[in-house]
Design an enzyme around this catalytic site. Structure first.
Site, PDB file in Angstrom:
ATOM      1  N   HIS A  11     -26.563 -55.270  68.847  1.00  0.00           N
ATOM      2  CA  HIS A  11     -27.450 -54.578  69.779  1.00  0.00           C
ATOM      3  C   HIS A  11     -27.443 -55.241  71.156  1.00  0.00           C
ATOM      4  O   HIS A  11     -27.056 -56.407  71.313  1.00  0.00           O
ATOM      5  CB  HIS A  11     -28.878 -54.590  69.224  1.00  0.00           C
ATOM      6  CG  HIS A  11     -29.409 -55.978  69.004  1.00  0.00           C
ATOM      7  ND1 HIS A  11     -29.908 -56.765  70.025  1.00  0.00           N
ATOM      8  CD2 HIS A  11     -29.490 -56.746  67.886  1.00  0.00           C
ATOM      9  CE1 HIS A  11     -30.277 -57.935  69.559  1.00  0.00           C
ATOM     10  NE2 HIS A  11     -30.030 -57.961  68.250  1.00  0.00           N
ATOM     11  N   GLU A  89     -31.312 -58.108  60.810  1.00  0.00           N
ATOM     12  CA  GLU A  89     -30.943 -59.473  61.184  1.00  0.00           C
ATOM     13  C   GLU A  89     -31.329 -60.455  60.077  1.00  0.00           C
ATOM     14  O   GLU A  89     -32.151 -60.143  59.197  1.00  0.00           O
ATOM     15  CB  GLU A  89     -31.645 -59.837  62.499  1.00  0.00           C
ATOM     16  CG  GLU A  89     -31.455 -61.249  63.008  1.00  0.00           C
ATOM     17  CD  GLU A  89     -30.005 -61.617  63.270  1.00  0.00           C
ATOM     18  OE1 GLU A  89     -29.225 -61.703  62.296  1.00  0.00           O
ATOM     19  OE2 GLU A  89     -29.663 -61.853  64.444  1.00  0.00           O
TER      20      GLU A  89
END
EC number: 5.4.2.11
Length: 234
Positions: A11, A89
């Site tokens: 991202h 994550e």
């Protein structure tokens, strides 16, 4: 020779990335810097003629919004998108929300480096009373696998979390020669790279994934790895 291309992208930079804070599963927005990064990445993918059949991302908005921008830029907002917690994550446990400077000051540089770059070392677990505790988050309430949700993770346990999703969902589409983009996070992408290239512990901990730059993996039609490269330099 015909090839299959898999596009991986971390991202764009988030507000906490810009502040050098441990983010993990905390749901933090993209910063203005990050928004610009992913818009540029989308324009570059378009200029190189990339298109996709299917997209994957996590349940965290910094990755979701990055994917939205990419698909808008290449005029493919309509393709199917699958979101999974398994692509989140790495969970940084009780470190989440703290800056790396704060952790180094409290625990020392060696301990900070072990938690950040060690392969099988997890930070202290997050407490249920912590502001960033996620097990009561609505996006995870319906998971039959709620008991699998982490309180803290090492890189190794992040890989273990992602492996079944890769084997059962993503890899079969690649074998079917679908054109796939995965927009996820630094450590979830490192996990995928370890799986793809069968890297050892020492090799994978040296891998660094920059924000907002597409990473291309090429395979032949027998799924034999050929090469990898970033789409552009920053």
């Amino acid at each position: 020779m015909s090839i299959i291309k898999l596009v991986l992208m971390r991202h764009g930079s988030s507000i906490w990335n810009d502040q050098d804070r441990f983010t993990g599963w905390t749901d933090i927005d993209l910063s203005e810097k990050g928004k610009n990064e992913v818009k540029y990445a989308g324009k570059m993918l378009k200029s190189f003629g990339y298109s996709f059949n299917f997209a994957y991302t996590s349940l965290l908005k910094r990755a979701i919004h990055s994917l939205w921008v990419i698909l808008k830029e290449i005029n493919q907002s309509w393709i199917p998108v699958e979101k999974s917690w398994r692509l989140n994550e790495r969970h940084y446990g009780a470190l989440q929300g703290f800056s790396k400077y704060e952790i180094e000051k409290k625990y020392g540089k060696n301990q900070l480096n072990e938690w950040r770059r060690g392969f099988s070392i997890s930070p202290p677990k997050i407490n249920e009373k912590d502001n960033y505790f996620i097990l009561n988050d609505k996006r995870y309430l319906n998971l039959k696998t709620k008991k699998l949700l982490p309180f803290s993770e090492s890189l190794k346990s992040t890989i273990d979390r992602i492996m079944p999703y890769w084997d059962g969902n993503i890899f079969p589409r690649l074998q079917n020669k679908e054109k796939i983009i995965i927009v996820a996070h630094g450590n979830s992408i490192r996990a995928i790279i370890k799986i793809l290239c069968n890297l050892n512990e020492k090799e994978i901990i040296k891998i660094n994934i920059p924000t907002g730059i597409p990473l291309i993996y090429e395979f032949d039609y027998n799924m034999v790895f050929k090469k990898k490269y970033f789409l552009f330099d920053r």
